[in-house]
Design a protein around this motif. Structure first.
Motif, PDB file in Angstrom:
ATOM      1  N   VAL A  45      15.027  11.686 -15.899  1.00 52.04           N
ATOM      2  CA  VAL A  45      15.979  10.649 -16.317  1.00 52.04           C
ATOM      3  C   VAL A  45      15.179   9.430 -16.749  1.00 52.04           C
ATOM      4  N   LEU A 103      19.140  21.698 -14.495  1.00 51.61           N
ATOM      5  CA  LEU A 103      18.505  20.552 -13.828  1.00 51.61           C
ATOM      6  C   LEU A 103      17.335  21.020 -12.965  1.00 51.61           C
ATOM      7  N   VAL A 153      14.834  15.198  -4.488  1.00 50.14           N
ATOM      8  CA  VAL A 153      15.331  14.834  -5.815  1.00 50.14           C
ATOM      9  C   VAL A 153      16.835  15.074  -5.900  1.00 50.14           C
ATOM     10  N   ALA A 154      17.300  16.170  -5.299  1.00 47.60           N
ATOM     11  CA  ALA A 154      18.736  16.473  -5.315  1.00 47.60           C
ATOM     12  C   ALA A 154      19.515  15.376  -4.593  1.00 47.60           C
ATOM     13  N   VAL A 200      25.146  12.983  -9.597  1.00 50.55           N
ATOM     14  CA  VAL A 200      25.054  14.410  -9.893  1.00 50.55           C
ATOM     15  C   VAL A 200      25.450  15.200  -8.642  1.00 50.55           C
ATOM     16  N   CYS A 219      14.399   5.741 -14.901  1.00 50.75           N
ATOM     17  CA  CYS A 219      14.599   5.730 -13.455  1.00 50.75           C
ATOM     18  C   CYS A 219      13.256   5.535 -12.766  1.00 50.75           C
ATOM     19  N   VAL A 273      22.699  20.499  -8.109  1.00 47.74           N
ATOM     20  CA  VAL A 273      21.569  20.808  -8.981  1.00 47.74           C
ATOM     21  C   VAL A 273      21.887  22.094  -9.734  1.00 47.74           C
ATOM     22  N   ILE A 276      13.534  19.685 -13.143  1.00 47.30           N
ATOM     23  CA  ILE A 276      12.839  19.167 -11.967  1.00 47.30           C
ATOM     24  C   ILE A 276      11.517  19.905 -11.794  1.00 47.30           C
ATOM     25  N   CYS A 313      11.143  10.701 -11.169  1.00 48.78           N
ATOM     26  CA  CYS A 313      12.455  10.959 -11.775  1.00 48.78           C
ATOM     27  C   CYS A 313      12.480  10.529 -13.237  1.00 48.78           C
ATOM     28  N   HIS A 360      22.522   9.035  -9.328  1.00 50.59           N
ATOM     29  CA  HIS A 360      22.920   9.455 -10.674  1.00 50.59           C
ATOM     30  C   HIS A 360      24.282  10.128 -10.691  1.00 50.59           C
ATOM     31  N   HIS A 375      18.559  12.270  -4.184  1.00 49.31           N
ATOM     32  CA  HIS A 375      18.479  11.080  -5.045  1.00 49.31           C
ATOM     33  C   HIS A 375      19.434  11.191  -6.225  1.00 49.31           C
ATOM     34  N   ALA A 376      19.486  12.361  -6.848  1.00 51.20           N
ATOM     35  CA  ALA A 376      20.358  12.562  -8.011  1.00 51.20           C
ATOM     36  C   ALA A 376      21.822  12.377  -7.628  1.00 51.20           C
TER      37      ALA A 376
END
Ligand SMILES: [Zn+2]
Length: 56
Positions: A9, A45, A28-29, A38, A12, A41, A49, A5, A36, A31-32
């Motif tokens: 970012v 973004l 990742v989505a 978010v 991170c 996605v 990624i 990440c 974060h 986690h974001a």
């Protein structure tokens, strides 16, 4: 494949690995969203990624 990440970012420490790009993007989505704030996605973004994914 693998992603850090930090490449999307800076600062991170989250990393993830998966067998497919879809699975990795999902991780990742999640986690974001969680770390974060978010909500989704965006195409921008998703492109970031994709660029950060290491296929090894
Ligand atoms: Zn992160």
């Amino acid at each position: 494949m693998h992603i850090a990440c930090n490449e999307v970012v800076p600062g991170c420490g989250f990393t993830a690995s998966a067998d497919t790009e879809e699975e990795l993007t999902d991780k990742v989505a999640a986690h974001a969203a969680q770390d974060h704030g978010v909500p989704e996605v965006t195409p921008e973004l998703a492109a970031k990624i994709k660029a950060a994914i290491r296929r090894q």
